[in-house]
Design a protein around this motif. Sequence first.
Motif, PDB file in Angstrom:
ATOM      1  N   LEU A 233       0.853  -1.203   0.000  1.00 38.86           N
ATOM      2  CA  LEU A 233       0.000   0.000   0.000  1.00 38.86           C
ATOM      3  C   LEU A 233       0.886   1.248   0.000  1.00 38.86           C
ATOM      4  O   LEU A 233       1.831   1.353   0.787  1.00 38.86           O
ATOM      5  CB  LEU A 233      -0.884  -0.036   1.260  1.00 38.86           C
ATOM      6  N   LYS A 234       0.595   2.200  -0.904  1.00 39.80           N
ATOM      7  CA  LYS A 234       1.346   3.468  -0.946  1.00 39.80           C
ATOM      8  C   LYS A 234       0.610   4.511  -0.101  1.00 39.80           C
ATOM      9  O   LYS A 234      -0.621   4.567  -0.120  1.00 39.80           O
ATOM     10  CB  LYS A 234       1.419   3.992  -2.384  1.00 39.80           C
ATOM     11  N   ASP A 235       1.392   5.360   0.583  1.00 38.22           N
ATOM     12  CA  ASP A 235       0.771   6.370   1.447  1.00 38.22           C
ATOM     13  C   ASP A 235      -0.238   7.238   0.680  1.00 38.22           C
ATOM     14  O   ASP A 235      -1.282   7.604   1.226  1.00 38.22           O
ATOM     15  CB  ASP A 235       1.847   7.266   2.080  1.00 38.22           C
ATOM     16  N   ARG A 236       0.085   7.524  -0.602  1.00 41.56           N
ATOM     17  CA  ARG A 236      -0.831   8.415  -1.362  1.00 41.56           C
ATOM     18  C   ARG A 236      -2.213   7.775  -1.582  1.00 41.56           C
ATOM     19  O   ARG A 236      -3.199   8.467  -1.815  1.00 41.56           O
ATOM     20  CB  ARG A 236      -0.210   8.821  -2.703  1.00 41.56           C
ATOM     21  N   ASP A 237      -2.279   6.448  -1.507  1.00 43.86           N
ATOM     22  CA  ASP A 237      -3.571   5.774  -1.730  1.00 43.86           C
ATOM     23  C   ASP A 237      -4.360   5.570  -0.435  1.00 43.86           C
ATOM     24  O   ASP A 237      -5.540   5.189  -0.486  1.00 43.86           O
ATOM     25  CB  ASP A 237      -3.347   4.414  -2.409  1.00 43.86           C
ATOM     26  N   VAL A 238      -3.711   5.811   0.705  1.00 43.03           N
ATOM     27  CA  VAL A 238      -4.387   5.529   1.983  1.00 43.03           C
ATOM     28  C   VAL A 238      -5.704   6.312   2.115  1.00 43.03           C
ATOM     29  O   VAL A 238      -6.743   5.715   2.441  1.00 43.03           O
ATOM     30  CB  VAL A 238      -3.443   5.767   3.194  1.00 43.03           C
ATOM     31  N   PRO A 239      -5.718   7.639   1.842  1.00 45.67           N
ATOM     32  CA  PRO A 239      -6.994   8.360   2.011  1.00 45.67           C
ATOM     33  C   PRO A 239      -8.097   7.841   1.092  1.00 45.67           C
ATOM     34  O   PRO A 239      -9.264   7.790   1.486  1.00 45.67           O
ATOM     35  CB  PRO A 239      -6.647   9.818   1.655  1.00 45.67           C
ATOM     36  N   LYS A 240      -7.723   7.414  -0.125  1.00 45.25           N
ATOM     37  CA  LYS A 240      -8.746   6.927  -1.069  1.00 45.25           C
ATOM     38  C   LYS A 240      -9.344   5.606  -0.569  1.00 45.25           C
ATOM     39  O   LYS A 240     -10.558   5.402  -0.604  1.00 45.25           O
ATOM     40  CB  LYS A 240      -8.130   6.712  -2.460  1.00 45.25           C
ATOM     41  N   VAL A 241      -8.464   4.722  -0.107  1.00 42.25           N
ATOM     42  CA  VAL A 241      -8.967   3.431   0.382  1.00 42.25           C
ATOM     43  C   VAL A 241      -9.739   3.648   1.691  1.00 42.25           C
ATOM     44  O   VAL A 241     -10.771   3.000   1.928  1.00 42.25           O
ATOM     45  CB  VAL A 241      -7.811   2.414   0.566  1.00 42.25           C
ATOM     46  N   ALA A 242      -9.261   4.574   2.515  1.00 38.78           N
ATOM     47  CA  ALA A 242      -9.952   4.857   3.785  1.00 38.78           C
ATOM     48  C   ALA A 242     -11.382   5.338   3.502  1.00 38.78           C
ATOM     49  O   ALA A 242     -12.335   4.930   4.191  1.00 38.78           O
ATOM     50  CB  ALA A 242      -9.171   5.902   4.587  1.00 38.78           C
ATOM     51  N   ALA A 243     -11.540   6.157   2.474  1.00 35.43           N
ATOM     52  CA  ALA A 243     -12.889   6.656   2.131  1.00 35.43           C
ATOM     53  C   ALA A 243     -13.772   5.488   1.693  1.00 35.43           C
ATOM     54  O   ALA A 243     -14.971   5.436   2.021  1.00 35.43           O
ATOM     55  CB  ALA A 243     -12.792   7.702   1.017  1.00 35.43           C
ATOM     56  N   MET A 244     -13.195   4.543   0.963  1.00 35.17           N
ATOM     57  CA  MET A 244     -13.979   3.370   0.530  1.00 35.17           C
ATOM     58  C   MET A 244     -14.415   2.553   1.750  1.00 35.17           C
ATOM     59  O   MET A 244     -15.569   2.108   1.833  1.00 35.17           O
ATOM     60  CB  MET A 244     -13.140   2.474  -0.397  1.00 35.17           C
ATOM     61  N   ILE A 245     -13.487   2.350   2.670  1.00 35.68           N
ATOM     62  CA  ILE A 245     -13.801   1.559   3.866  1.00 35.68           C
ATOM     63  C   ILE A 245     -14.947   2.217   4.646  1.00 35.68           C
ATOM     64  O   ILE A 245     -15.921   1.563   5.024  1.00 35.68           O
ATOM     65  CB  ILE A 245     -12.543   1.415   4.759  1.00 35.68           C
ATOM     66  N   SER A 246     -14.840   3.523   4.859  1.00 34.09           N
ATOM     67  CA  SER A 246     -15.875   4.225   5.643  1.00 34.09           C
ATOM     68  C   SER A 246     -17.227   4.127   4.945  1.00 34.09           C
ATOM     69  O   SER A 246     -18.261   3.912   5.597  1.00 34.09           O
ATOM     70  CB  SER A 246     -15.512   5.703   5.827  1.00 34.09           C
ATOM     71  N   ALA A 247     -17.215   4.288   3.612  1.00 30.40           N
ATOM     72  CA  ALA A 247     -18.480   4.261   2.866  1.00 30.40           C
ATOM     73  C   ALA A 247     -19.100   2.863   2.902  1.00 30.40           C
ATOM     74  O   ALA A 247     -20.324   2.723   3.040  1.00 30.40           O
ATOM     75  CB  ALA A 247     -18.247   4.701   1.422  1.00 30.40           C
TER      76      ALA A 247
END
Length: 336
Positions: A108-122
């Motif tokens: 996992l790249k740090d730049r993708d963490v916010p995008k994946v985090a948004a998917m998890i929350s949704a």
Amino acid sequence: MPFDMPRHDWSRDEIRALYELPLDALVGQALEIKRVNWPDGKLQKSQLLSIKTGGCAEDCGYCSQSVHFDTGLTAEKLMPLDEVVAAAKRAKQGGADRFCMGAGWRSLKDRDVPKVAAMISAVKAEGLETCVTLGMLEEGQAEALKDAGLDYYNHNLDTSPEYYGKVVTTRTYDDRLDTLGKARKAGMKLCTGGILGMGEGREDRIGLIHELSKLTPHPESVPINMLVPIEGTPLGKSAPISVTEMARAIATCRVVFPKSWVRLSAGREGMSEGEQALLLLAGANSIFVGDRLLTTDNPGEDRDGALLDAVGFEAASHEAMEQGLETPKKTLIDAR
Ligand code: SAM
Ligand code: DTB
Ligand code: SF4
């Protein structure tokens, strides 16, 4: 030792002795453990979505997504959030209780963490349990995923430490254990298991189960995949493993991991209803639902409906799972 106490001191010899029991004795033990620890007989249903397909730098010899092999797969970019949410809604409507998002990434790249985090929350907001499988994790990333609402991290050991080097050369067994350790430290549940039918021997299957048994606490989910042979990969022409050998592995996992979900994972598409029924009767209490896994097919709603009607296993309602309530139903003893 009582049936409901997970043990972390299994020796390989003990696991081998269990695995090699006559099949009826092994399955008998597995079903007794299941009856004691899972009295409602509930079947857990996960659904997969490939959120980032292909172009992966690793050389896992079974995988359609590696850039090292010509499998004809077209690489895709990270899926937009709205498509992920739409797929999660469909999965829930179809009866899934856990949604597992997989990415063809080495790590996992740090730049993708916010995008994946948004998917998890949704996905979590849709009332589903959340799981991701994103490759290796670095310090801090697991915590960010956990904060977003992640329940499970999937990262498989795949096979025994001895056979592992014949399947993957670009990351080590210890790398995998390290990622599992990071996910656990962040407070996540673990989903980790392996693949059978990669040309390994029985001793490697026993070795895999032994390595998993040392994890403390045990992984909450143990997926047992039958290799889906992918043309163009080094393992694409592997001789298929027998269903009875799968049954031995599943029943052994049921005994060794009394409190864990044991998933009859990839490989159901090529099995008959009777073969799948044998594997459920060997003690599996979790499956992947839906008509796709990550890049290959899965039986889908109609075939699974027929299978579950045939075996009479029920899933907990979403409401019951969310509230932590058990769905009232017959126990194995009541049904006898
Ligand atoms: N790239 C990430 C990783 O490997 O950690 C996540 C996705 S990867 C596809 C997740 C797991 O799927 C692998 O570890 C492997 O156990 C399983 N898998 C992949 N291809 C498979 C196949 N052809 N048959 C059975 N299982 C497979
Ligand atoms: C697991 O143990 N099996 C799943 C999930 N965890 C990520 C993946 C199965 C993949 C099967 C091949 C494919 O569809 O690409
Ligand atoms: Fe990459 Fe995961 Fe496939 Fe290995 S299993 S090649 S890490 S996508």
